[in-house]
Scaffold this motif. Structure first.
Motif, PDB file in Angstrom:
ATOM      1  N   THR A   1     -11.485   0.731  -1.984  1.00 36.36           N
ATOM      2  CA  THR A   1     -10.405  -0.257  -1.862  1.00 36.36           C
ATOM      3  C   THR A   1      -9.047   0.269  -2.373  1.00 36.36           C
ATOM      4  O   THR A   1      -8.997   1.184  -3.185  1.00 36.36           O
ATOM      5  CB  THR A   1     -10.778  -1.552  -2.610  1.00 36.36           C
ATOM      6  OG1 THR A   1     -11.030  -1.239  -3.981  1.00 36.36           O
ATOM      7  CG2 THR A   1     -12.008  -2.198  -2.022  1.00 36.36           C
TER       8      THR A   1
ATOM      9  N   GLU B   1      -8.406   3.382  -8.326  1.00 36.05           N
ATOM     10  CA  GLU B   1      -8.351   3.869  -9.707  1.00 36.05           C
ATOM     11  C   GLU B   1      -7.109   3.353 -10.430  1.00 36.05           C
ATOM     12  O   GLU B   1      -6.994   3.482 -11.636  1.00 36.05           O
ATOM     13  CB  GLU B   1      -8.401   5.398  -9.724  1.00 36.05           C
ATOM     14  CG  GLU B   1      -7.204   6.112  -9.101  1.00 36.05           C
ATOM     15  CD  GLU B   1      -7.256   6.209  -7.571  1.00 36.05           C
ATOM     16  OE1 GLU B   1      -8.051   5.484  -6.937  1.00 36.05           O
ATOM     17  OE2 GLU B   1      -6.475   7.024  -7.017  1.00 36.05           O
TER      18      GLU B   1
ATOM     19  N   SER C   1      -4.574   3.720   2.871  1.00 35.54           N
ATOM     20  CA  SER C   1      -3.591   4.466   3.665  1.00 35.54           C
ATOM     21  C   SER C   1      -4.255   5.220   4.822  1.00 35.54           C
ATOM     22  O   SER C   1      -5.465   5.436   4.834  1.00 35.54           O
ATOM     23  CB  SER C   1      -2.889   5.470   2.762  1.00 35.54           C
ATOM     24  OG  SER C   1      -3.830   6.446   2.352  1.00 35.54           O
TER      25      SER C   1
ATOM     26  N   MET D   1      -6.044   0.408   7.886  1.00 32.82           N
ATOM     27  CA  MET D   1      -5.070   1.344   7.306  1.00 32.82           C
ATOM     28  C   MET D   1      -3.644   0.804   7.357  1.00 32.82           C
ATOM     29  O   MET D   1      -3.433  -0.397   7.325  1.00 32.82           O
ATOM     30  CB  MET D   1      -5.217   2.683   8.023  1.00 32.82           C
ATOM     31  CG  MET D   1      -6.641   3.238   7.911  1.00 32.82           C
ATOM     32  SD  MET D   1      -6.886   4.758   8.807  1.00 32.82           S
ATOM     33  CE  MET D   1      -6.720   4.199  10.488  1.00 32.82           C
TER      34      MET D   1
ATOM     35  N   GLU E   1       5.844   3.817   6.919  1.00 33.02           N
ATOM     36  CA  GLU E   1       5.562   2.570   6.190  1.00 33.02           C
ATOM     37  C   GLU E   1       6.219   2.720   4.814  1.00 33.02           C
ATOM     38  O   GLU E   1       5.873   3.635   4.060  1.00 33.02           O
ATOM     39  CB  GLU E   1       4.046   2.402   6.029  1.00 33.02           C
ATOM     40  CG  GLU E   1       3.663   1.165   5.237  1.00 33.02           C
ATOM     41  CD  GLU E   1       2.143   1.019   5.037  1.00 33.02           C
ATOM     42  OE1 GLU E   1       1.443   2.039   4.915  1.00 33.02           O
ATOM     43  OE2 GLU E   1       1.677  -0.130   4.993  1.00 33.02           O
TER      44      GLU E   1
HETATM   45  P1  NAD Z   1      -4.746   4.873  -0.715  1.00 39.84           P
HETATM   46  O1  NAD Z   1      -5.234   5.356   0.603  1.00 39.84           O
HETATM   47  O2  NAD Z   1      -3.883   5.779  -1.525  1.00 39.84           O
HETATM   48  O3  NAD Z   1      -5.980   4.485  -1.639  1.00 39.84           O
HETATM   49  C1  NAD Z   1      -7.058   3.714  -1.139  1.00 39.84           C
HETATM   50  C2  NAD Z   1      -8.374   4.264  -1.663  1.00 39.84           C
HETATM   51  O4  NAD Z   1      -8.605   5.561  -1.138  1.00 39.84           O
HETATM   52  C3  NAD Z   1      -8.396   4.390  -3.178  1.00 39.84           C
HETATM   53  O5  NAD Z   1      -9.637   3.912  -3.642  1.00 39.84           O
HETATM   54  C4  NAD Z   1      -8.196   5.869  -3.418  1.00 39.84           C
HETATM   55  O6  NAD Z   1      -8.890   6.322  -4.543  1.00 39.84           O
HETATM   56  C5  NAD Z   1      -8.719   6.533  -2.171  1.00 39.84           C
HETATM   57  N1  NAD Z   1      -7.911   7.694  -1.756  1.00 39.84           N
HETATM   58  C6  NAD Z   1      -6.578   7.870  -1.881  1.00 39.84           C
HETATM   59  N2  NAD Z   1      -6.185   9.014  -1.327  1.00 39.84           N
HETATM   60  C7  NAD Z   1      -7.276   9.608  -0.835  1.00 39.84           C
HETATM   61  C8  NAD Z   1      -7.510  10.828  -0.121  1.00 39.84           C
HETATM   62  N3  NAD Z   1      -6.517  11.653   0.182  1.00 39.84           N
HETATM   63  N4  NAD Z   1      -8.774  11.103   0.233  1.00 39.84           N
HETATM   64  C9  NAD Z   1      -9.773  10.267  -0.051  1.00 39.84           C
HETATM   65  N5  NAD Z   1      -9.597   9.097  -0.721  1.00 39.84           N
HETATM   66  C10 NAD Z   1      -8.383   8.772  -1.114  1.00 39.84           C
HETATM   67  O7  NAD Z   1      -4.022   3.485  -0.447  1.00 39.84           O
HETATM   68  P2  NAD Z   1      -3.208   2.609  -1.495  1.00 39.84           P
HETATM   69  O8  NAD Z   1      -1.910   3.298  -1.789  1.00 39.84           O
HETATM   70  O9  NAD Z   1      -4.074   2.207  -2.606  1.00 39.84           O
HETATM   71  O10 NAD Z   1      -2.924   1.291  -0.609  1.00 39.84           O
HETATM   72  C11 NAD Z   1      -1.798   1.139   0.208  1.00 39.84           C
HETATM   73  C12 NAD Z   1      -2.125   1.357   1.668  1.00 39.84           C
HETATM   74  O11 NAD Z   1      -3.184   0.492   2.053  1.00 39.84           O
HETATM   75  C13 NAD Z   1      -0.970   1.003   2.590  1.00 39.84           C
HETATM   76  O12 NAD Z   1      -0.891   1.962   3.605  1.00 39.84           O
HETATM   77  C14 NAD Z   1      -1.377  -0.343   3.174  1.00 39.84           C
HETATM   78  O13 NAD Z   1      -0.815  -0.670   4.430  1.00 39.84           O
HETATM   79  C15 NAD Z   1      -2.838  -0.175   3.269  1.00 39.84           C
HETATM   80  N6  NAD Z   1      -3.526  -1.451   3.340  1.00 39.84           N
HETATM   81  C16 NAD Z   1      -4.048  -1.822   4.539  1.00 39.84           C
HETATM   82  C17 NAD Z   1      -4.675  -3.053   4.693  1.00 39.84           C
HETATM   83  C18 NAD Z   1      -5.240  -3.477   6.001  1.00 39.84           C
HETATM   84  O14 NAD Z   1      -6.056  -4.405   6.010  1.00 39.84           O
HETATM   85  N7  NAD Z   1      -4.868  -2.850   7.105  1.00 39.84           N
HETATM   86  C19 NAD Z   1      -4.782  -3.898   3.566  1.00 39.84           C
HETATM   87  C20 NAD Z   1      -4.247  -3.471   2.348  1.00 39.84           C
HETATM   88  C21 NAD Z   1      -3.624  -2.245   2.253  1.00 39.84           C
END
Ligand code: NAD
Length: 519
Positions: free
Chosen positions: A170, A199, A249, A271, A404
């Motif tokens: 998440t 985290e 993301s 995403m 974004e």
């Molecule tokens: P993020 O991708 O950085 O993190 C999400 C999860 O992925 C975390 O648990 C993190 O530990 C893990 N993660 C991060 N980078 C990673 C990598 N390179 N490889 C593997 N795992 C990794 O996202 P965030 O910054 O926490 O959240 C913001 C993003 O989420 C925005 O792009 C937003 O639009 C999107 N989002 C989408 C929805 C939807 O339903 N479409 C809902 C909420 C948020």
């Protein structure tokens, strides 16, 4: 209850944590029904985004701990999947009440770690709670299909059955809602669940786990690990994990979709987004401007459904000065301060990135109508604050449009007519959400039918579907073919068995072998 007794002596964000070398509490792992201290040598600091003070630490779970968590899920699966559906339903009936009873404490933990305002944090819990309430209808949702008499004395029926151990990964922006999109749906169907929360905001998930335990979920049905890439890779690789739900993301989501799929798992991956609000000149002006400002700057723009792009059609362009006035009136403050409208961004790096994207707009020729970069929040000078910002005269090639932003920044484009607006929306790589503001039904209908976007609002700025529907997404905003919650969610977390049975009366027994394909 258990949680209330824990809260007697500790502030809510310390639930599931214990002291670690200094006065900073540590986030525990939740393995086999126990909140355990990680033996990891690698820890990450969690900051209050309004002050940047370290408020807790979170471990990167060791391989051994992650294996113990999956083994616990696997062991619990056998009895949990065989537990009567009515017993599972009862647990979630109790769970929804416990979440309601503890909504304030959950919200406090969210504001502390994530920064959003307390009222908005309650909304975060509430929208997740609605999914839990919906899981209580599982006795109807999991019904199979039957067709009697498909042949002489022969009937066919289907069972919807759980699939095994499921995992969820998440993001930081909805510490309650998004975990609650996942494990309650997965578990009520009879799966056991491994959760890896963001985290940056793990505290809320730990309280949710404690409440679930109090509701009666048996040990091992939910396990929680913490970490970053290694934990994600572990989930993508472990053969016992049958399905992965991801929200976050594109960088992470596309990788997880590819890795998980390659390993034969089901993956649903929600995403990034760039959501357009199309303003027709016939719209109700007062309503539209308020809706736009709320949806662009609420939660400091850190929502996947934030309306971060306004497309003003024709004469609606003359509304810009009023839009700016309304945005200016929002109060930027720490999320726990009374009257706060816009809280801080999650990290100093996020603020730096958003500031940079605003500057890129200026450098590429956009007009900066409102600049929130130098906002001063008294008493919170170290916080990651950006005030509402509006860039107009934006063109589709500019970086502030193609990326974004995920901050309180509204970019404004102008077009001549509805067709041009639709073309713009469909040329954008994302397809998460959009809204149209109009008083003309034919305009609304044309828009909803022609845009290739998952969630569409007509005079509704953030159309996040209720849980009896599904949260979808199109093009760059989604990978997979089965969406979150609603009927689609049940489908994601179940598999179908189709049974064809024949019960003949004795006098109809076959006298010779049938060697041809039955027709
Ligand atoms: P993020 O991708 O950085 O993190 C999400 C999860 O992925 C975390 O648990 C993190 O530990 C893990 N993660 C991060 N980078 C990673 C990598 N390179 N490889 C593997 N795992 C990794 O996202 P965030 O910054 O926490 O959240 C913001 C993003 O989420 C925005 O792009 C937003 O639009 C999107 N989002 C989408 C929805 C939807 O339903 N479409 C809902 C909420 C948020």
């Amino acid at each position: 209850g258990i949680v209330r007794s824990l809260w007697k002596n500790k502030i809510p964000h310390q639930v599931g944590r214990m002291c670690y070398s200094s006065s900073v509490p540590t986030t525990k792992l939740f393995i086999d029904g126990k909140f355990v201290e990680s033996k990891s040598s690698e820890w990450l600091d969690i900051h209050n985004p309004a002050t940047n003070e370290v408020i807790a630490r979170v471990p990167k779970a060791t391989q051994e701990e992650m294996l113990a968590a999956v083994d616990s899920c696997s062991r619990a699966y056998h009895s949990w999947s065989e537990t009567s559906i009515l017993a599972r339903q009862q647990i979630f009936l109790r769970y929804q009440q416990l979440i309601k009873d503890n909504i304030k404490e959950l919200a406090k933990s969210i504001t502390l770690e994530q920064g959003k305002t307390l009222a908005d944090a309650e909304g975060d819990v509430f929208r997740g709670l609605q999914v839990v309430e919906h899981t209580c209808s599982i006795t109807s949702l999991m019904l199979g299909e039957t067709l009697p008499s498909i042949s002489r004395d022969m009937d066919t029926y289907t069972y919807r059955l759980p699939i095994g151990v499921c995992a969820g990964i998440t993001p930081f922006n909805f510490p309650a809602m998004i975990p609650l999109w996942m494990f309650p749906m997965g578990m009520v169907c009879g799966n056991t669940y491994l959760l890896k929360p963001s985290e940056r905001v793990p505290g809320c998930a730990m309280i949710l786990a404690k409440l679930l335990q109090e509701a009666g979920a048996p040990d091992g049905t939910l396990n929680i690990i913490h970490g970053q890439h290694a934990a994600v890779n572990f989930i993508c690789d472990h053969p016992a994990i049958r399905a992965i739900s991801f929200v976050g993301s594109n960088q992470a989501g596309e990788y997880i979709y590819e890795m998980g799929s390659r390993n034969g798992k089901r993956v649903q991956s929600n995403m990034g987004a760039k959501n357009h609000g199309v303003v027709m000149p016939d719209a109700n002006k007062e309503n539209t401007l308020n809706q736009l400002v709320g949806a662009a700057f609420g939660a400091a723009g850190q929502r996947c459904m934030a309306l971060s792009t306004a497309i003003l059609v024709g004469e609606a362009r003359s509304w810009l000065p009023e839009l700016v006035e309304r945005a200016k009136a929002l109060r930027v403050n720490a999320g726990d301060q009374p009257g706060a409208d816009v809280g801080p961004l999650i990290t100093p790096q996020a603020k730096q990135r958003v500031d940079g994207l605003i500057q890129s707009g200026v450098d590429e020729g956009a007009t900066l109508l409102l600049d929130g970069r130098k906002v001063h929040v008294k008493g919170y000078e170290n916080g990651n604050f950006v005030g509402p910002t509006i860039l107009s005269n934006v063109s589709p090639k500019m970086k502030c449009y193609t990326e974004e932003i995920f901050g309180p920044v509204l970019v404004v484009l102008e077009v001549a007519d509805l067709d041009e607006a639709i073309e713009l929306v469909n040329n954008n790589p994302y397809g998460n959400g959009t809204a149209i503001f109009t008083t003309n039904g034919a305009t609304a209908r044309k828009y909803t039918h022609e845009v290739d976007v998952g969630q569409i609002g007509v005079n509704v700025p953030i159309p996040v579907p209720l849980p009896m529907f599904s949260f979808t997404g199109s093009r760059g905003s989604f990978r997979g073919d089965t969406n979150f919650y609603g009927k689609q969610g049940i489908q994601f977390y179940t598999q179908i068995k189709t049974v064809t049975s024949q019960w003949k009366a004795e006098d109809a027994t076959l006298k010779t072998p049938a060697v041809t394909m039955p027709t």
